[in-house]
Design a protein around this motif. Structure first.
Motif, PDB file in Angstrom:
ATOM      1  N   VAL A  94       0.865  -1.185   0.000  1.00  0.00           N
ATOM      2  CA  VAL A  94       0.000   0.000   0.000  1.00  0.00           C
ATOM      3  C   VAL A  94       0.898   1.231   0.000  1.00  0.00           C
ATOM      4  O   VAL A  94       1.919   1.274   0.698  1.00  0.00           O
ATOM      5  N   VAL A  96       0.605   5.771  -0.349  1.00  0.00           N
ATOM      6  CA  VAL A  96      -0.255   6.956  -0.393  1.00  0.00           C
ATOM      7  C   VAL A  96       0.373   7.961  -1.349  1.00  0.00           C
ATOM      8  O   VAL A  96       1.591   7.978  -1.531  1.00  0.00           O
TER       9      VAL A  96
ATOM     10  N   CYS B 121       3.306   9.718  -8.250  1.00  0.00           N
ATOM     11  CA  CYS B 121       2.930  10.372  -6.994  1.00  0.00           C
ATOM     12  C   CYS B 121       2.959   9.412  -5.810  1.00  0.00           C
ATOM     13  O   CYS B 121       2.756   9.837  -4.669  1.00  0.00           O
ATOM     14  N   PHE B 122       3.208   8.135  -6.070  1.00  0.00           N
ATOM     15  CA  PHE B 122       3.217   7.128  -5.007  1.00  0.00           C
ATOM     16  C   PHE B 122       4.633   6.679  -4.663  1.00  0.00           C
ATOM     17  O   PHE B 122       4.812   5.934  -3.702  1.00  0.00           O
ATOM     18  N   ARG B 125       6.422   6.477  -0.860  1.00  0.00           N
ATOM     19  CA  ARG B 125       5.385   6.786   0.127  1.00  0.00           C
ATOM     20  C   ARG B 125       4.625   5.518   0.543  1.00  0.00           C
ATOM     21  O   ARG B 125       3.398   5.477   0.515  1.00  0.00           O
ATOM     22  N   PRO B 126       5.393   4.483   0.946  1.00  0.00           N
ATOM     23  CA  PRO B 126       4.725   3.242   1.354  1.00  0.00           C
ATOM     24  C   PRO B 126       4.066   3.376   2.723  1.00  0.00           C
ATOM     25  O   PRO B 126       4.497   4.194   3.542  1.00  0.00           O
ATOM     26  N   ILE B 127       3.039   2.593   2.943  1.00  0.00           N
ATOM     27  CA  ILE B 127       2.395   2.463   4.248  1.00  0.00           C
ATOM     28  C   ILE B 127       2.537   1.003   4.670  1.00  0.00           C
ATOM     29  O   ILE B 127       2.261   0.102   3.876  1.00  0.00           O
TER      30      ILE B 127
END
Lengths: 146, 146
Positions: A94, A96, B121-122, B125-127
């Motif tokens: 995942v 963001v 844009c990702f 930016r991992p979650i």
């Protein structure tokens, strides 16, 4: 740290798993309904399978259970993908986006992602568009195409 | 049938190009602000580059000019990708999803798609998420992983 629950209901006990971690929640820019867009992509083929919506609780479930849970805007309820159809989405990663209003969820999709039976929700639904091309001198040009 | 205008402004004359074709408009399920989500994907590598928002006019411009135009929710104005940065998105194809609230726009992205300078844009930016796996007996299981 993780919930291995396979229920679509949140755990009854008062654990920290019941809330989205603040560090994640603070990244999100929710719309007026409290939702962000979740792009679902097949992790290996890179097909864009579908787009769904998540509030904090749907994202918490998605992050903590290994399966994707959405919030249905039309039915106003949570739905864990595959519970009815068997077409489970196994979470692989995942991310963001830069302004917090979109998530990219890479999954391993079992069967069809679309409730209509197609592999993706975009299959067979093209819209006619002019195709753009960079010119040799890099000036904008456009050529019509289907 | 197509406009080859490179302006981000709609044409002044009263042509049929000024409105999104009804056959397309009728496919859309807009949110309370009149918008649908537009997933932007690099057409050859299949990278998901970004997610933007389109109202009918932004989609009309996107379909008719060969370049992607969004509607900015924060600035409440149209913006044609690349006009400021040079990071143009050349349209390759457009599709709508099964319930009409999302578009998949395949493009040829010039340079970075993200205003922060990253390709998508990702990126970066991992979650943290639990990774899900189908078990050998095809029962849901989940294993934690970064």
């Amino acid at each position: 740290m993780s919930s291995l629950s396979h229920s679509s209901q949140p755990p009854a006990s008062g654990t920290s798993d019941e809330q989205l971690p603040a560090a994640v929640a603070n990244l999100l820019k929710r719309d007026a309904a409290g939702l962000v867009a979740a792009i679902i992509q097949q992790y290996d083929s890179h097909e864009v399978l579908m787009l769904g919506w998540m509030d904090d609780e749907a994202l918490r479930r998605t992050l903590s259970t290994g399966r994707v849970t959405f919030y249905s805007r039309s039915r106003q309820e949570y739905w864990r993908k595959g519970d009815t159809s068997g077409h489970v989405q196994w979470v692989k990663s995942v991310a963001v986006d830069c302004d917090g209003d979109a998530l990219l969820v890479r999954v391993d999709q079992v069967g069809a992602a679309c409730h209509t039976g197609t592999r993706t929700c975009f299959d067979g639904r093209p819209i006619d568009a002019v195709v753009g091309h960079a010119a040799a001198d890099d000036q904008p040009t456009a050529k019509e195409s289907k």
